[in-house]
Design an enzyme around this catalytic site. Structure first.
Site, PDB file in Angstrom:
ATOM      1  N   GLY A 259       0.826  -1.197   0.000  1.00 55.38           N
ATOM      2  CA  GLY A 259       0.000   0.000   0.000  1.00 55.38           C
ATOM      3  C   GLY A 259       0.857   1.242   0.000  1.00 55.38           C
ATOM      4  N   PRO A 260       0.227   2.402   0.055  1.00 52.29           N
ATOM      5  CA  PRO A 260       0.970   3.666  -0.007  1.00 52.29           C
ATOM      6  C   PRO A 260       1.973   3.796   1.133  1.00 52.29           C
ATOM      7  CG  PRO A 260      -1.401   4.024  -0.250  1.00 52.29           C
ATOM      8  CD  PRO A 260      -1.228   2.602   0.157  1.00 52.29           C
TER       9      PRO A 260
ATOM     10  N   THR B 110       1.528   4.163   5.628  1.00 52.11           N
ATOM     11  CA  THR B 110       0.239   3.662   6.114  1.00 52.11           C
ATOM     12  C   THR B 110       0.371   2.730   7.311  1.00 52.11           C
ATOM     13  OG1 THR B 110       0.332   1.963   4.382  1.00 52.11           O
ATOM     14  CG2 THR B 110      -0.960   3.938   3.928  1.00 52.11           C
ATOM     15  N   GLY B 111       1.593   2.421   7.734  1.00 57.39           N
ATOM     16  CA  GLY B 111       1.770   1.630   8.955  1.00 57.39           C
ATOM     17  C   GLY B 111       2.092   0.168   8.720  1.00 57.39           C
ATOM     18  N   LYS B 112       2.632  -0.163   7.563  1.00 62.01           N
ATOM     19  CA  LYS B 112       2.940  -1.569   7.270  1.00 62.01           C
ATOM     20  C   LYS B 112       4.016  -2.104   8.219  1.00 62.01           C
ATOM     21  CE  LYS B 112       3.835  -0.386   2.986  1.00 62.01           C
ATOM     22  NZ  LYS B 112       3.311   0.994   2.979  1.00 62.01           N
TER      23      LYS B 112
ATOM     24  N   HIS C 114     -18.175  15.075  -5.455  1.00 63.69           N
ATOM     25  CA  HIS C 114     -17.432  14.201  -6.368  1.00 63.69           C
ATOM     26  C   HIS C 114     -17.437  12.752  -5.859  1.00 63.69           C
ATOM     27  CE1 HIS C 114     -13.989  13.577  -9.274  1.00 63.69           C
ATOM     28  NE2 HIS C 114     -13.862  12.517  -8.488  1.00 63.69           N
ATOM     29  N   GLU C 115     -17.070  12.555  -4.602  1.00 66.25           N
ATOM     30  CA  GLU C 115     -17.003  11.199  -4.050  1.00 66.25           C
ATOM     31  C   GLU C 115     -18.396  10.585  -3.931  1.00 66.25           C
ATOM     32  OE1 GLU C 115     -14.204   9.708  -3.825  1.00 66.25           O
ATOM     33  OE2 GLU C 115     -13.044  11.520  -4.208  1.00 66.25           O
TER      34      GLU C 115
ATOM     35  N   HIS D   6     -19.270   9.045  -7.315  1.00 64.46           N
ATOM     36  CA  HIS D   6     -18.670   7.712  -7.485  1.00 64.46           C
ATOM     37  C   HIS D   6     -19.470   6.658  -6.725  1.00 64.46           C
ATOM     38  CE1 HIS D   6     -15.088   8.742  -9.676  1.00 64.46           C
ATOM     39  NE2 HIS D   6     -14.600   9.544  -8.742  1.00 64.46           N
TER      40      HIS D   6
END
Length: 729
Positions: A333-334, A337-339, A543-544, A547
């Site tokens: 993931g980005p 993010t806490g990996k 916008h969200e 979607h």
């Protein structure tokens, strides 16, 4: 406390050091004759030697090259050495104490000398490997042979001689040729029934042939309170005899001591007095304390980590076989993010050690051979530390052997092959959970990703509001009220865990400099990004919401979370298994362009929020529309596969534009029919910052019956789709 003062392995230590410490100062080959029954009281009493002075201690720490050192002379003027366990250098004594703890009890010590037994001893520090090898050969194995002979009819001299197999170390490393020689000697030794002992230094993995023989594996135990206490019995016997319980009470727990490096340990030992050294170790461990897995907020990654730890605990209890449990996890993931945070927290479980490595560290070692040697050293360290967690950061640096980039392909192929071999050996050895972390999972070689190498792959996304609130509460304690924590977590939606952690540290630092407790104003002053803009927030929410509604109406997976952040918005949904027809692809295009359509419908204008990076709405929609025509056989090219049509064909560009405009028009029509629901969802998103779970499901359920679509809904969730709305500058 009694387990620390009198551990189960103390009998092994008494026997081993009773022989070694009786060596003459000159290093005579044969030890003095000592009755086995006299060894335990002799070790415990040490004939009342004095405590080392500060100068003697530093000399002992620094001069450990020979393993067996000259004894200190008696201050009374006698030339006789002071009796007691001071003849073996510090690093050697520490390694032998860890080996004694690895044996656990006298039964296992005697087992290594029994006919047909194969024993693998792992993790001996390279710096004292030759000395430990010599002492093991001259003293420990002969002791084990004597004990194995017992006092019955079979005398010890009738017990077969034990063969000790070790690799030679050259320039601090073991070459492949040396390991091949060791394997050949091992194969030759298997032809008889004589017991075999293989001794390996830290950073050297046992070969597949050695592991296949299913040997008795003995690893040097990690540093513990008991080991330190027995070490101090050699340097400060008087202090240990009078204050053992007080010293233990000041030491950090064993799970923290296990991660103490040699540098930290030696620095603490230089404090002299065991109590001061214990305080130094406790202070150092407090600075490097790892997160607790039980305290982490719930998420798919945390749930997977907890399940793995529970399986390892069941394996340790003998309830399951190692081959029956998953033993690897890839977190992707980005950045931020806490990996790695999740991986470190796994080691908070009792009895699990944490070994950390990364491709950057391995590559820093030098050329290809050095890099592979460093890689295998990390795997070997984890195998010797089992049960353990081996965490490899930046796994995507391995890349793929088929990514099309021909630059350094041979280097990359050998690195990947080396990694695959190391993982396979790790799996064969058992006892180690492999956890990897990367940003771009698609860049990895398929052979790395397959089950058996990484059993589970979990995407770690930006944290939910509840997770942010949990981290704030843990980091700030009672400094903020519950209402302040709730409001602050709302403003931090869309930020990574790393950003939240940095915010807390900066706020505490500012308050400390000002000489007051940390407060909300300190946190407000360090919030990342520009101040919230009401108009931008409303546009992003619309916008969200667009979607979300179109995905729901077209049954394009289940929307699990919609959120607003300081950097834009985020819509997360699962994807259903698709028939991959032109109609289903058109449904996907409508969802991609629904945010842009919602802006135009409600506000009368559009922003650049749908465009930008390669994972933006417009980028993904354009790629999909292009592939419909050129690679899926569903467009103007018919069954022809056009790999690199690009935008050199004006007719293709026009067809893509027409298809995208039709998808946006379709989304606009659907949203117009549900505009009231669109505004309700957008207003709720502005007010709450994040919608998920029952709250989101309730808002979507209030919409009309989903519109008809030719796509087929499936209960099989196959992927995670993340839309990101970057606010234009």
């Amino acid at each position: 406390m009694n387990d620390v003062l009198h551990p189960a392995w103390l009998g092994v230590s008494a026997l081993v050091f009773g022989r070694i410490d009786s060596l003459r100062p000159s290093g005579a080959a044969k030890p003095a004759a000592v009755k086995l029954g006299d060894l335990m009281p002799r070790l415990l009493s040490a004939t009342e030697p004095r405590d080392m002075s500060r100068e003697e201690l530093e000399s002992w720490i620094e001069d450990d090259t020979e393993g067996v050192l000259p004894a200190f002379t008696d201050p009374s003027g006698s030339d006789d050495p002071i009796p007691g366990p001071r003849m073996v250098g510090l690093r050697t004594r520490l390694a032998l104490l860890r080996l004694c703890a690895g044996f656990g009890d006298i039964t296992r010590l005697t087992q290594i000398a029994r006919p047909g037994t194969i024993t693998l001893i792992e993790g001996v520090p390279i710096g004292c490997f030759d000395v430990v090898n010599q002492l093991l050969h001259d003293e420990v194995l002969s002791l084990a042979r004597r004990l194995s002979g017992g006092t019955g009819a079979k005398k010890s001299d009738e017990v077969p001689k034990t063969f000790l197999l070790t690799p030679r170390i050259l320039d601090g490393a073991v070459s492949q040729n040396e390991m091949a020689r060791l394997d050949a000697n091992f194969a030759e030794g298997l032809e008889g029934t004589a017991p075999l002992v293989i001794l390996l230094p830290t950073g050297v993995m046992p070969s597949q042939s050695i592991l296949a023989a299913a040997p008795l594996r003995i690893a040097l135990a990690p540093l513990t309170q008991s080991i330190l206490l027995q070490l101090w019995a050699a340097t400060h016997p008087t202090r240990v005899k009078t204050s053992a319980r007080a010293i233990v009470a000041r030491l950090p727990p064993d799970d923290l001591l296990a991660s103490v490096t040699d540098i930290v340990l030696l620095s603490a030992l230089r404090k002299g007095d065991p109590r001061r050294a214990a305080d130094a170790l406790t202070a150092r461990c407090a600075q490097a304390s790892a997160p607790n897995l039980a305290d982490l907020p719930d998420s798919p990654a945390v749930a997977a980590a907890r399940a793995l730890v529970a399986d390892v605990a069941a394996w340790q209890r003998g309830e399951v076989l190692w081959g029956d449990i998953p033993h690897s996890l890839l977190l992707h993931g980005p950045a931020g993010t806490g990996k790695s945070h999740v991986a470190k927290a796994m080691a908070s479980a009792p009895g699990l050690r944490f070994i950390s490595a990364s491709f950057a560290e391995w590559q820093r070692s030098g050329h290809l051979g050095d890099m592979l040697r460093a890689m295998h050293a990390s795997f070997a360290e984890a195998m010797a530390a089992a049960p353990a967690i081996l965490f490899i950061d930046e796994v995507d640096s391995a890349s793929s052997r088929s990514d099309g980039d021909r630059h350094a392909l041979a280097y990359r192929r050998q690195v990947i092959n080396g990694l695959l071999l190391a993982i396979d050996q790790l799996n064969a050895a058992g006892g180690v959970i492999l956890v990897g972390a990367c940003n771009d999972v698609q860049a990895l070689d398929p052979a790395i990703l397959r089950p058996g190498r990484f059993d589970r792959k979990i995407e770690v996304l930006l944290p939910h509001r509840a997770a942010i609130a949990c981290v704030l509460a843990q980091g700030l304690g009672t400094a903020l009220t519950t209402a302040e924590i709730t409001g602050l977590s709302r403003r931090l939606i869309g930020q990574s865990m790393a950003t939240v952690d940095t915010l807390i540290r900066n706020a505490k630092s500012a308050a400390r400099v000002a000489g007051r407790p940390v407060g909300l104003a300190d946190l407000d002053a360090h919030l990342p990004g520009p101040a919230p803009n009401a108009a931008v927030t409303r546009r992003v929410a619309i916008h969200e919401a667009g979607h979300t509604i179109v995905a729901h109406l077209l049954q394009q997976g289940r929307v699990t979370r919609v959120s607003l952040g300081n950097g834009g918005g985020l819509t997360e949904r699962t994807l259903n298994e698709s028939e991959s027809t032109e109609a289903t692809f058109n449904d996907h295009l409508a969802v991609h362009l629904a945010g842009r359509a919602a802006e135009r419908l409600v506000l009368g204008t559009i922003s650049a929020g749908a465009g930008g990076p390669k994972d933006s709405d417009l980028a993904m929609a354009t790629r999909l529309a292009t592939m419909i025509d050129t690679q899926f056989g569903l467009g103007a090219y018919g069954p022809v596969y056009v790999q690199e049509a690009g935008f050199r064909d004006p007719a293709l560009v026009e067809r893509i534009r027409t298809r995208l405009e039709a998808a946006e028009a379709r989304a606009t029509q659907m949203l117009a029919a549900h505009q009231a629901g669109l505004m309700v969802l957008a207003d709720a998103l502005v007010a709450e910052g994040e919608l998920s779970g029952a709250r989101l499901d309730g808002l979507l359920a209030s919409l009309d019956t989903p519109a008809c679509s030719t796509s087929t809904r499936s209960t099989s969730t196959c992927a995670s789709d993340t839309q990101d709305y970057p606010v234009a500058c």
